[in-house]
Enzyme design. Structure first.
Site, mmCIF file in Angstrom:
data_model
loop_
_atom_site.group_PDB
_atom_site.id
_atom_site.type_symbol
_atom_site.label_atom_id
_atom_site.label_comp_id
_atom_site.label_asym_id
_atom_site.label_seq_id
_atom_site.Cartn_x
_atom_site.Cartn_y
_atom_site.Cartn_z
ATOM 1 N N ALA A 14 -7.886 -52.023 19.787
ATOM 2 C CA ALA A 14 -8.642 -53.147 19.249
ATOM 3 C C ALA A 14 -7.999 -54.472 19.618
ATOM 4 O O ALA A 14 -6.787 -54.553 19.863
ATOM 5 C CB ALA A 14 -8.739 -53.022 17.721
ATOM 6 N N LYS A 99 -6.593 -54.747 6.855
ATOM 7 C CA LYS A 99 -7.515 -55.053 5.760
ATOM 8 C C LYS A 99 -8.945 -54.978 6.287
ATOM 9 O O LYS A 99 -9.158 -55.124 7.511
ATOM 10 C CB LYS A 99 -7.198 -56.421 5.165
#
Length: 333
Positions: A14, A99
Site C-alpha cells: 500500500a 487505523k
C-alpha cells in the site's frame, strides 16, 4: 525477550507502507526491514527493490510463515484487519495495524484477545500520538496556560475524487470518511479531554452511489459539561485543525495529523496576545515503529494498545448508531 533489532515484514504494498511506514522502519533505531508481501509478487518485488528489502512474497501467508520475521505492519483495508491481525498473532508475530483498528468494537475485542492469547504485542497506528506537539499541548493545559479546558474543535476534511477503485469508497472494504478521517478527530478529542465521552450525537451523509459515509459531524459530551465538536468530510474544502478552548485562551494547531518532514507550530492565544511555538520536523511513523520495538523488548508499553483501540472503536460505533437513529447515544462509563 528480543534484544536485537526487530525484524519487520510488511503485509501489502500500500502507498502508506511505501511512502511512510516502510521508510520509518528503515530509520528506526531498533528495527530492520526483512520482507514484504503482496497479492502480486511482481508488486512485492518492486516494493522490495525500492526499499532494499531482502525478501518479497506473493502471499501474506508466506510472510507469516517466515521464521526470520518478528513483527508485521498491516496497512490492509479495514475489513481485512480482523482476519490478518488474528492470523499474525497465531503465527507469533507482533502487530502494528493501521487505523481504524477494526470494522467495529466486537471485531476489536476478538483481535485484542487473539494477541493476548498468543503473547504478542499489538499497536494501533495512530502515528499522530507521537508528534511532540500533542505532548506539549497536554503540558500547556496542565499548566493552566488557557485556564480550564472547556471545548475542543477539530476537523479533518478534504474533497475526494469519486473513483470506484479507491478503497476509501468501498463498502466491502469498510471505507468511509469516519474511519478514514473522523477517527483522528475522535481520538484527538479523547486524548486531550483525558477520558471518554459520556454521550454523543452525530450525523453522517451516506453517498447513494458508493454507499459509504462521505460527510459527518459529532458532538461528544464529556464530564463537567465539557464538549468536543468534530467534523470529517470527503466533500468539503480542505480543513485540518485542532483547537483546545479554555476559560482564558485557546491553543490552535493546524494540520494536527501530519506527515514527516515539515516544521510545525502551536499557537497560544490569550488576552495578552498570541505566542507561537515552533517544532522541528519529526517522523511520527519512525516513532511508532520504535515504540512497538521497545514494547517487544520489554522496555516500554505500546502507546496505543489493544485496550485503547477497543475504547476508540466503541466511540466510533456510537457515532454510527447516533447517525442512524438521530438520537443521543450514551456510552458506558
Amino acid at each position: 525477550m528480543n534484544t536485537g533489532p526487530i525484524r519487520w515484514g510488511i503485509m501489502s504494498a500500500a502507498r502508506i507502507a511505501w511512502r511512510s511506514v516502510g521508510p520509518g522502519i528503515r530509520k528506526a533505531r531498533n528495527g530492520v526491514l526483512g520482507a514484504v508481501a503482496s497479492r502480486s509478487l511482481e508488486r512485492a518485488r518492486e516494493f522490495a527493490a525500492e526499499l532494499e528489502i531482502p525478501r518479497a512474497y506473493g502471499s501474506y501467508d508466506e510472510l507469516l510463515a517466515d521464521p526470520e520475521i518478528d513483527a508485521v505492519y498491516i496497512p490492509l483495508p479495514t475489513s481485512l484487519h480482523h482476519e490478518w491481525v488474528i492470523a499474525a498473532a497465531r503465527a507469533g508475530k507482533h502487530v502494528l495495524v493501521d487505523k481504524p483498528f477494526a470494522v467495529d468494537a466486537a471485531e476489536a475485542v476478538e483481535m485484542v484477545d487473539a494477541c493476548r492469547a498468543a503473547g504478542v504485542q499489538l499497536l494501533e497506528g495512530f502515528m499522530y500520538r507521537y508528534d511532540p506537539r500533542h505532548a506539549r499541548l497536554r503540558e500547556l493545559v496542565a499548566e493552566g496556560a488557557i485556564g480550564d479546558l472547556r471545548q475542543i474543535n477539530t476537523a479533518f476534511c478534504f474533497p475526494i475524487t469519486r473513483d470506484p477503485a479507491n478503497v476509501r469508497l468501498s463498502t466491502e472494504l469498510a471505507g468511509g470518511a469516519l474511519g478514514d478521517l473522523g477517527t483522528y478527530c475522535v481520538s484527538v478529542s479523547r486524548l486531550h479531554m483525558g477520558g471518554e465521552p459520556r454521550r454523543l450525537a452525530a450525523r453522517m451523509t451516506v453517498d447513494p452511489e458508493f454507499g459509504v459515509d462521505f460527510d459527518g459531524n459529532a458532538l461528544l459530551e464529556f464530564e463537567g459539561g465539557r464538549a468536543a465538536m468534530v467534523a470529517f468530510s470527503f466533500t468539503t474544502s480542505r480543513r485540518h485543525f485542532l483547537e483546545l478552548v479554555g476559560t482564558e485562551g485557546t491553543l490552535r494547531v493546524d494540520r494536527h495529523v501530519l506527515a514527516p518532514g515539515e516544521t510545525t507550530s502551536i499557537e497560544i492565544q490569550t488576552v495578552g496576545g498570541t505566542v507561537t511555538e515552533l517544532f522541528p520536523p519529526f517522523d511520527s511513523y519512525q516513532a511508532e515503529v520504535e515504540n512497538l520495538g521497545d514494547a517487544i523488548r520489554g522496555e516500554a508499553a505500546p502507546l496505543v494498545d489493544g485496550d485503547e483501540a477497543i475504547r476508540q472503536m466503541q466511540v466510533l460505533d456510537a457515532v454510527r448508531a447516533s447517525a442512524r437513529s438521530g438520537e443521543w447515544v450514551a456510552l458506558r462509563p
